[in-house]
Structures are given as structure tokens and as C-alpha cells.
Scaffold this motif. Sequence first.
Motif, mmCIF file in Angstrom:
data_model
loop_
_atom_site.group_PDB
_atom_site.id
_atom_site.type_symbol
_atom_site.label_atom_id
_atom_site.label_comp_id
_atom_site.label_asym_id
_atom_site.label_seq_id
_atom_site.Cartn_x
_atom_site.Cartn_y
_atom_site.Cartn_z
ATOM 1 N N LYS A 173 8.691 -8.266 -8.088
ATOM 2 C CA LYS A 173 7.756 -9.229 -7.110
ATOM 3 C C LYS A 173 7.504 -8.531 -5.739
ATOM 4 O O LYS A 173 6.477 -8.250 -5.239
ATOM 5 N N LEU A 174 8.654 -8.062 -5.573
ATOM 6 C CA LEU A 174 8.760 -7.483 -4.123
ATOM 7 C C LEU A 174 7.911 -6.092 -4.064
ATOM 8 O O LEU A 174 7.063 -5.838 -3.316
ATOM 9 N N ASP A 175 8.098 -5.355 -5.049
ATOM 10 C CA ASP A 175 7.260 -4.082 -5.552
ATOM 11 C C ASP A 175 5.571 -4.465 -5.588
ATOM 12 O O ASP A 175 4.951 -3.648 -5.057
ATOM 13 N N GLU A 176 5.378 -5.403 -6.214
ATOM 14 C CA GLU A 176 3.958 -5.967 -6.366
ATOM 15 C C GLU A 176 3.513 -6.251 -5.145
ATOM 16 O O GLU A 176 2.251 -5.765 -4.834
ATOM 17 N N PHE A 177 4.207 -7.131 -4.120
ATOM 18 C CA PHE A 177 3.747 -7.100 -2.680
ATOM 19 C C PHE A 177 3.470 -6.236 -2.203
ATOM 20 O O PHE A 177 2.194 -5.735 -1.523
ATOM 21 N N VAL A 178 4.445 -5.025 -1.867
ATOM 22 C CA VAL A 178 4.374 -3.940 -1.155
ATOM 23 C C VAL A 178 3.255 -3.194 -1.592
ATOM 24 O O VAL A 178 2.443 -2.501 -0.911
ATOM 25 N N ALA A 179 3.310 -2.787 -2.902
ATOM 26 C CA ALA A 179 1.912 -2.013 -3.363
ATOM 27 C C ALA A 179 0.573 -2.428 -3.047
ATOM 28 O O ALA A 179 -0.223 -1.537 -3.056
ATOM 29 N N GLN A 180 0.472 -3.530 -2.669
ATOM 30 C CA GLN A 180 -0.864 -3.981 -2.266
ATOM 31 C C GLN A 180 -1.126 -3.911 -0.870
ATOM 32 O O GLN A 180 -2.467 -4.031 -0.400
ATOM 33 N N CYS A 181 -0.152 -3.868 -0.138
ATOM 34 C CA CYS A 181 -0.276 -3.868 1.202
ATOM 35 C C CYS A 181 -0.809 -2.460 2.204
ATOM 36 O O CYS A 181 -0.106 -1.439 1.737
#
Length: 372
Positions: free
Chosen positions: A43-51
Motif C-alpha cells: 500500500k505504501l509503495d502504491e501511494f509513493v509511486a503515484q506521487c
Amino acid sequence: MKKIGITGQNGFVGRHLYNTLGLSPEDFQRIDFQKEYFENDSKLDEFVAQCDVIVHLAAMNRHESEQFIYETNVGLAQKLVDSLKRTGSKAHVMISSSTQEERDNLYGKSKREGREALANWAQENDGKITGLIIPNVFGAFGKPFYNSFVSTFCYQLTHGETPTIATDGEVKLIYVQELVEIIINEIKDGNIKAEYFVEPTATKKVSEVLALLNDYKTKYFDSGEIPAINDSFEHNLFNTYRSYIDYKTHYPVKFTQHTDPRGAFVEVIRLGVGGQCSFSTTVPGITRGNHYHTRKIERFAVIKGKALIQLRKIDTEEVLDFYLDGNEPAYVDMPIWYTHNIKNIGEEELYTIFWINEAFNSENADTYFVEV
């Protein structure tokens, strides 16, 4: 359009930043963050990858164990670093640190080491970092006994408690919206600075702040008078104080009505400041308003007819209903960041007096339309 994510999105500074970014949807897309992401790598990686930009605000300020604060804050920064590495992120990362970095305590040490961990990631991975070293932040909706002594004093003075001063030192302060403006400007400019010392906008002794807040309690909370406001700090402090009032129990406030054979006399507002006073008539069934302000101070006073005034804090669902009747004239003041309206629920015309602390300026209206 830049995609912005905020760790600590629901915290004191995070919520103000999130809401302010939402006022410019043409410039920013907000990527939602939940604190549970720190416990879930995917979930953290998914968030970071979008930003395109990550503003790292998540941190612990107070706990009975200083060691727990230290481990929590350093751990959160390291989890973000690990995710940045796993995703190969090229986001511009902004981290909030504190002027307590200079002090010999574990909280200050945790903030410094968290900032340095992200600075090291940026140096080793051709990343972008802005390390914001921030003075004491105050403002509306801060958590008392946690975020700031200002929050604590405001809460106590609006809830029947008496503040006490432990140490009457000078404190460097910045209003939360002033800090948000700095962060947004840095996002726009894309500046890279491992150490960015955010300048305070006021330096006050604790006793000076408390004296102003006591004045607000005596004049505003107890008597309904808008106190003298001499500068931007006092304006911001007054709006901060107002945000701690329990609106459910405090409003509507009935006026003192003086009657004699000629009729009635009511003082609507006593002012230590200027502003704009107006009145409206509203036919039955019509609703006015459905907007909010981020800085304005405003009073609605019903003098004839029956009205429903509704308030809802932005990003919440609870609607506060206040029923006013001109037979018992009363007022409700509008808090900042609350969308509000007024509806004629009677069978005759509604007469309302409005006061606001600044004249309307279409180029800087501070008026954002959202249904209650």
C-alpha cells in the motif's frame, strides 16, 4: 498538474495543507494517504509511486516515553525511504522537521535523523529533498495538550478551565496557514534544500499570548464583543481561539432586548475592529450562503422571522442546526473552514443583519462555495 501526497494527512498541519490544496484543483491532484499504509509495504509503495510530491508530516509529538517518540519518528522516515528505494521514485520529498533539532532531547533528535535519512536517500538516488525546519505552529483545530500551548490555552479558556504558565519564555511562532502557503510555494517552485529554515512570523512571550486569549474570553466569549485586532498575528490568534468554542452549546446567543412603549432596542454587535455591516430580507423557503471562509470573521443576526442556520466543518459530515426567531433576537458567528447557510423556515419575510470584518473584494473574496 502535480500529484501531491501527504503522510499525516489527517493531522493538524496535514489537514490544513490537504484542504488548501483542494482549493486549486487545476494545479494539484491530491493522492489520499492513510496511516495504515506504514504497516503495509504494498500500500505504501502504491501511494509513493503515484506521487510527484510527497510531504512527510507523519510524526509523534508527545508520549509518556521519549524513547517511543524517537523510535516512532525515525521508523516512519525510514519506512518512507525504503518505499522510495523500492519504487525507484523521483518524487520531490518535503519533510517537516522542528527547530527542536537544536535541543538535546529525543524528539529533536528524531526529527533531525528523519530529515537526514531522507536527505541521504536524495543524495544517493538523485532525488529531490526539501527539509523544512519549522518553529512552533499554531492555528485552528490543533489538538490541545499535544500540538501547541496555544491549542491548550484556547481549549481551556473555552471549556471553563484556567491555563497556567510553566515557563514564561519567548516562543517563535508561525500560523498554520502561513506555513501551508510556504509549503505550497515550495511545491510550485520545486526548490531543493536539505535545510530550509522556516522563519517565524511572530515572537511572543507565553504570558503575552495568554493575555490576548484572556481578553478574547472576556470580550468575545463572555460578552459577544469583537475585540480589537491590531495585526495579522492577533487576527490569526483570534480565529484560532474561536475554533475551540463548542458551537453546539454556545450558539445561538440571545441578544439583550430593551423594550418600552415605543418598541424595542437591541445592540447587535460591539466592535473593536471595523468591517462591513449589511442586512438582507429573504422570502419564505429560500436559502442563502452555502460557502465557507478561511480567514473572515462573520456574524449572522436574525431580527425578524424564523431562520435555520446550518454549519458543517469541511471534510466532516456532522451538520449543526441552529433555529433562530426574531421574537427572541439572537446571533450565530461563522467559524473558519465551516460551510454555512441560512434558510427562511417561517411564513413571513426573514430579516437578517450580517457583519463581516472586511469589505467584500471580488479579487480576494475568501469565499468558497460548498453545500452544507
